[in-house]
Design a protein around this motif. Structure first.
Motif, PDB file in Angstrom:
ATOM      1  N   GLY A   1      83.177  59.788  23.323  1.00 45.69           N
ATOM      2  CA  GLY A   1      81.878  59.142  23.408  1.00 45.69           C
ATOM      3  C   GLY A   1      81.582  58.657  24.821  1.00 45.69           C
ATOM      4  N   GLU A   2      82.561  58.012  25.378  1.00 45.23           N
ATOM      5  CA  GLU A   2      82.413  57.455  26.726  1.00 45.23           C
ATOM      6  C   GLU A   2      82.267  58.575  27.764  1.00 45.23           C
ATOM      7  N   LEU A   3      83.164  59.552  27.668  1.00 42.82           N
ATOM      8  CA  LEU A   3      83.121  60.685  28.589  1.00 42.82           C
ATOM      9  C   LEU A   3      81.813  61.452  28.435  1.00 42.82           C
TER      10      LEU A   3
ATOM     11  N   ALA B   1      90.271  58.991  19.935  1.00 36.88           N
ATOM     12  CA  ALA B   1      89.749  60.159  20.649  1.00 36.88           C
ATOM     13  C   ALA B   1      88.223  60.204  20.577  1.00 36.88           C
ATOM     14  N   VAL B   2      87.684  59.846  19.418  1.00 41.40           N
ATOM     15  CA  VAL B   2      86.226  59.827  19.269  1.00 41.40           C
ATOM     16  C   VAL B   2      85.616  58.847  20.274  1.00 41.40           C
ATOM     17  N   GLU B   3      86.274  57.723  20.443  1.00 39.95           N
ATOM     18  CA  GLU B   3      85.756  56.725  21.391  1.00 39.95           C
ATOM     19  C   GLU B   3      85.809  57.234  22.827  1.00 39.95           C
TER      20      GLU B   3
ATOM     21  N   ALA C   1      84.355  57.141  35.649  1.00 40.32           N
ATOM     22  CA  ALA C   1      85.072  55.873  35.873  1.00 40.32           C
ATOM     23  C   ALA C   1      86.375  55.781  35.078  1.00 40.32           C
ATOM     24  N   GLY C   2      86.451  56.477  33.956  1.00 38.98           N
ATOM     25  CA  GLY C   2      87.651  56.390  33.130  1.00 38.98           C
ATOM     26  C   GLY C   2      88.796  57.254  33.637  1.00 38.98           C
ATOM     27  N   LEU C   3      88.524  58.008  34.697  1.00 40.58           N
ATOM     28  CA  LEU C   3      89.510  58.955  35.208  1.00 40.58           C
ATOM     29  C   LEU C   3      90.505  58.266  36.147  1.00 40.58           C
TER      30      LEU C   3
ATOM     31  N   ASP D   1      76.653  63.650  30.143  1.00 44.26           N
ATOM     32  CA  ASP D   1      75.226  63.852  29.863  1.00 44.26           C
ATOM     33  C   ASP D   1      74.355  63.389  31.033  1.00 44.26           C
ATOM     34  N   LEU D   2      74.852  62.417  31.772  1.00 40.67           N
ATOM     35  CA  LEU D   2      74.096  61.927  32.929  1.00 40.67           C
ATOM     36  C   LEU D   2      74.112  62.935  34.087  1.00 40.67           C
TER      37      LEU D   2
END
Length: 572
Positions: free
Chosen positions: A167-169, A162-164, A219-221, A174-175
């Motif tokens: 992090g990615e999300l 979940a932390v990973e 992109a992860g969605l 943030d962008l």
DNA sequence: GCCGTTTTCGGCCCGACTGTTTTCAGTCG
């Protein structure tokens, strides 16, 4: 019978009762009883055997106490059998499907005699679901989709995974600064529970439509499964679910408080609000129509007359009462850790050299590190016999001597053999600075045998620390079964610390036992069991467990300075 | 079915979204 098994029967009763349309409050009482059983650290069988009053347990009244006694005696109880008679076994499986609740299960059973996921799949594919009362084409589609997700996904993921993901999300969100003004993850993730079922992301954004658009670009969605003005439900590639909820700045704290949970903690807080003639929801704390708090969590707790409760404590395990009395513990923090006490090298099953491990520990700002490779009986890890140990310890000391302002401890993780003897001669162990004793074999011993085994090991006089005390691998291997009181008492008597193993698959001691051990006056150490330099970073997981277990800096030995630590472990 | 610094009876946390409805039930968190 173990608490978890009894709890499962109570959950089954709750589910069956729900499908049969039982009273909602009664159902909740069964669930509450299950929760109590799951979270208590004593075995209820033991309490009952000693003639202790089970009704003293939270959520257990006369009726539930009788059921527990009956289950302990016979393995089941009349109420459960009665419920099982009315419905086919295994029907509660259907409740796992998203969008399928007790009412729909009831209809599916009564109209189509559906009681398994397979039968439901067949019926949905044949178009037999549409047309049932309250169900249409969409329901049918959802069921088919949900069946796929249940099949594809085991459900909860480790906090480490979940932390990973976060992090990615997070890097993506943030962008989107211009659109998404603020985001934060609430839920079990924020409480640092060892496994996470989904993510709850709170979003502050002036233009929600634009924010929705932006989130959709991650992109992860995989897809957005539900969208409204207040919330957005999405599935990540791989099936993991993420919920996004929109809030304004003046509500953000209330939303964070509400969605961090746990459910039980939230209910306890809302009850306190009620007593104060206030109403607490995800938009704020209200007196009548007037908001008295909501912008941040701190003011909500303050207005409720509570100390601020750190997220890791929000499980309704006494933290609300403690907060009301101003008696919450000051929790340990990552920055308090001054050394790591469980690390492997290439000598056995690690990947890096002694020097590399030491350097990595130093880079983290630590003052010390214990090198603790395996002992001979763990052949899969190329464990050491006395002779190799002697040489290895010498090598460790040599590297240590070359390090300025850093203490490298020569240690071992020695196996606790089947009968409780240690895997290496005690004379050899006593030459070492730091000795961890761990169970790595014969996990299936009887409770009595396992208790005697561990007690014997920690009573040897050669051991500083009991490694990963329960031997569990989350989701893979059940915890060892032993008499916790006896083992903890032996550890206390012989000044043996309990390890909180930070590996995300272990997290062992589990949080509730940290709390118990602390009450008994034991000391803990937080270690990573690192097998490579990178693993030293896993320490934060151990710190989270310790925080969830109510531990303060003073409960954990490796918060001491190098000098103080050496003094604490010096052999007399 | 549990529980008690307003209680041994009468409460029991609160709101959003979806789909199937024609004003709301079911589900979820």
């Amino acid at each position: 019978m173990r608490n978890s098994e009894i709890a499962a029967l109570f959950r089954e009763m709750a589910n069956l009762l729900e499908i049969q349309g039982g009273d909602a409050f009664r159902i909740r009482s069964y669930e509450q009883a299950a929760r109590t059983l799951e979270e208590m650290t004593e075995q209820v069988a033991l309490l009952a055997g000693e003639g202790k009053k089970l009704t003293d347990l939270p959520g257990i009244g006369k009726s539930h106490a009788e059921k527990i006694e009956e289950i302990l005696k016979t393995g089941t109880c009349a109420r459960l059998e009665e419920l099982r008679k009315a419905l086919p076994p295994g029907i509660t499986e259907l409740l796992r499907l998203k969008g399928v609740g007790p009412k729909k299960v009831k209809v599916l059973w009564e109209r189509l005699k559906i009681s398994t996921l397979e039968q439901l799949k067949a019926a949905a594919e044949a178009g037999k679901i549409r047309g049932l009362p309250g169900m249409g084409e969409k329901t049918e589609e959802h069921i088919l989709k949900s069946l796929k997700t249940v099949a594809a996904q085991a459900g909860r993921i480790s906090i480490h995974e979940a932390v990973e993901i976060v992090g990615e999300l997070g890097r993506y969100l943030d962008l989107q600064k211009k659109i998404i003004k603020r985001w934060t993850v609430a839920g079990s993730f924020r409480r640092r529970v060892e496994t996470v079922g989904d993510l709850d992301v709170l979003i502050e954004a002036a233009d929600r439509a634009a924010a929705t658009e932006a989130i959709g670009g991650f992109a992860g969605l995989a897809e957005i499964t539900e969208r409204g003005p207040e919330k957005l439900e999405a599935a990540l590639k791989g099936g993991f679910q993420v919920d996004f909820r929109f809030f304004e700045a003046e509500n953000f704290g209330a939303a964070l408080q509400y969605f961090t949970g746990s459910k039980a903690h939230g209910i306890a807080c809302r009850k306190i609000a009620q007593q104060k003639k206030l109403k607490l929801n995800e938009y704020g704390l209200f007196r009548g129509e007037k908001s008295v708090a909501g912008r941040n969590e701190e003011e909500i707790y303050e207005k409720l007359g509570l100390e601020f409760v750190p997220p890791e404590l929000r499980e309704d395990r006494g933290e609300v009462e403690a907060a009301a009395a101003g008696k919450l513990p000051e929790l340990i923090e990552l920055a308090d850790i001054r050394g790591d006490l469980h690390a492997h090298t290439k000598e056995t099953d690690g990947h890096d050299t002694i020097a590399a491990m030491a350097e990595a520990a130093r880079q983290r700002g630590y003052q010390y590190l214990a090198i603790t490779d395996h002992s001979q009986s763990l052949t899969v890890a190329r464990g050491m016999d006395e002779k190799r140990l002697d040489k290895h310890a010498e090598a460790v000391r040599k590297v240590g001597a070359g390090l300025k302002d850093f203490m490298l401890l020569a240690g071992i993780e020695v196996d606790i053999l089947k009968d409780g003897r240690l895997d290496l001669a005690e004379s050899a162990l006593k030459e070492l600075d730091w000795v961890i004793a761990s169970v790595h074999s014969y996990f299936e011993q009887s409770e009595a045998a396992m208790t005697e085994r561990i007690v014997r090991a920690v009573s040897s006089g050669a051991v500083h620390c009991l490694g990963h005390p329960f031997g569990r691998l989350i989701g893979q291997r059940d915890p060892l079964v032993f008499d916790v009181d006896k083992v903890f008492a032996a550890c206390k008597k012989h000044s043996v610390a309990l390890e909180i193993n930070s590996h995300p698959d272990r997290l062992d001691l589990p949080d509730v036992y940290c709390q118990r051990a602390k009450e008994m006056g034991l000391k803990m150490v937080i270690s990573t069991d690192a097998h490579r330099t990178l693993d030293l970073g896993l320490i934060e997981h151990g710190v989270w467990v310790a925080r969830r277990g109510w531990l303060s800096k003073s409960d954990v030995l490796n918060t001491a300075t190098a000098a103080a630590f050496r003094k604490a472990i010096a052999r007399s």
